[in-house]
Design an enzyme around this catalytic site. Structure first.
Site, PDB file in Angstrom:
ATOM      1  N   CYS A   2      50.648  13.800  66.441  1.00  0.00           N
ATOM      2  CA  CYS A   2      51.219  12.583  66.824  1.00  0.00           C
ATOM      3  C   CYS A   2      52.713  12.697  67.042  1.00  0.00           C
ATOM      4  CB  CYS A   2      50.843  11.334  65.747  1.00  0.00           C
ATOM      5  SG  CYS A   2      49.265  11.317  65.406  1.00  0.00           S
ATOM      6  N   ARG A  49      49.789   8.018  69.130  1.00  0.00           N
ATOM      7  CA  ARG A  49      48.927   8.285  68.162  1.00  0.00           C
ATOM      8  C   ARG A  49      47.830   9.221  68.857  1.00  0.00           C
ATOM      9  NH1 ARG A  49      44.295   4.194  65.706  1.00  0.00           N
ATOM     10  NH2 ARG A  49      43.065   5.735  64.306  1.00  0.00           N
ATOM     11  N   LEU A  50      47.327  10.248  68.090  1.00  0.00           N
ATOM     12  CA  LEU A  50      46.236  11.159  68.510  1.00  0.00           C
ATOM     13  C   LEU A  50      45.367  10.738  67.259  1.00  0.00           C
ATOM     14  CD1 LEU A  50      44.702  13.213  70.062  1.00  0.00           C
ATOM     15  CD2 LEU A  50      45.744  15.082  68.526  1.00  0.00           C
ATOM     16  N   GLU A  77      48.663  15.588  58.350  1.00  0.00           N
ATOM     17  CA  GLU A  77      47.615  15.216  57.582  1.00  0.00           C
ATOM     18  C   GLU A  77      47.590  15.487  56.262  1.00  0.00           C
ATOM     19  OE1 GLU A  77      42.982  17.001  57.838  1.00  0.00           O
ATOM     20  OE2 GLU A  77      44.425  17.627  59.327  1.00  0.00           O
ATOM     21  N   ASP A 100      45.126   8.576  55.892  1.00  0.00           N
ATOM     22  CA  ASP A 100      45.789   8.969  55.107  1.00  0.00           C
ATOM     23  C   ASP A 100      47.182   8.483  55.426  1.00  0.00           C
ATOM     24  OD1 ASP A 100      46.165  10.250  57.549  1.00  0.00           O
ATOM     25  OD2 ASP A 100      46.352  12.251  56.832  1.00  0.00           O
TER      26      ASP A 100
END
Length: 220
Positions: A2, A49-50, A77, A100
């Site tokens: 991202c 965002r991805l 992540e 997350d």
């Protein structure tokens, strides 16, 4: 992958949302699935965002806590986010997504800058705490996720890529001779240096805080 961008005008001038959106969108390739922008007076957080975790709209960033006083933009992540979410719910925090990202917001409410100590993963993020009037950023232990910043006379900018910072026309495009020398000798600029004067990279395992115009960095 991202892309994030954070901007604070240090003399209290209002943020230009269109300019911030244009800076953010220089990193569209990092996040083609969604785009977000949050402006709070002289502070703006922006995100590309991805979608990987929580593919629903609930994973949209910038993301906030329950009352909208803490906002985050995040790239990375967190591997132990499920366990952390369970702990936070047990403490009374309300989680609205399966992301997350949201875990970091609530950890900040519990621990402040020490929240990074509980994170197992690869990450770079910026938090704006409206109550504390503090901008906080951090990078993972190994420096897997990028974090660049510019601290000028009247503005602070942080971004996932240097091009996001250079999209601000007030940031001077000039070489950092020492950073370029590092690149020619080793293949990459070392320490906090980059190839551009006035643009630094947050080292692996480091954090920064911007409050009352004062910037502090440290190894967490």
């Amino acid at each position: 992958m991202c892309g994030f961008l954070a901007l604070q005008m240090l003399r209290g001038a209002p943020v230009d949302p269109e300019r911030v959106a244009a800076m953010r969108d220089t990193m569209r390739h990092r996040g083609p699935d969604d785009a977000g922008l949050r402006v709070d007076g002289s502070v703006a957080l922006a995100h590309r965002r991805l979608s990987i975790l929580d593919l629903s709209p609930l994973g949209h960033q910038p993301m906030s806590n329950e009352d909208g006083t803490v906002w985050i933009v995040f790239n990375g992540e967190i591997y132990n986010y499920v366990e952390l979410a369970q702990e936070l719910r047990a403490r009374g925090h309300v989680m609205h997504s399966g992301s997350d990202t949201e875990v970091i917001v609530h950890l900040w409410e519990e621990m402040g800058p020490r929240c990074v100590e509980r994170l197992n993963g690869m990450f770079a993020f910026v938090i704006w705490d409206a109550n504390r009037r503090e901008l906080f950023g951090a990078r993972d232990r190994m420096g897997i996720k990028p974090f660049f910043y510019h601290h000028g006379d009247d503005r602070f900018i942080a971004a996932s890529e240097i091009k996001g910072i250079l999209a601000d026309p007030t940031v001077r495009r000039a070489p950092d001779i020492h950073g370029l020398s590092d690149y020619l000798l080793t293949g990459f600029p070392m320490g906090e240096k980059t190839a551009f004067a006035g643009i630094r990279q947050l080292p692996p395992g480091a954090a920064l805080s911007l409050k009352d115009g004062q910037l502090k960095t440290w190894q967490w």
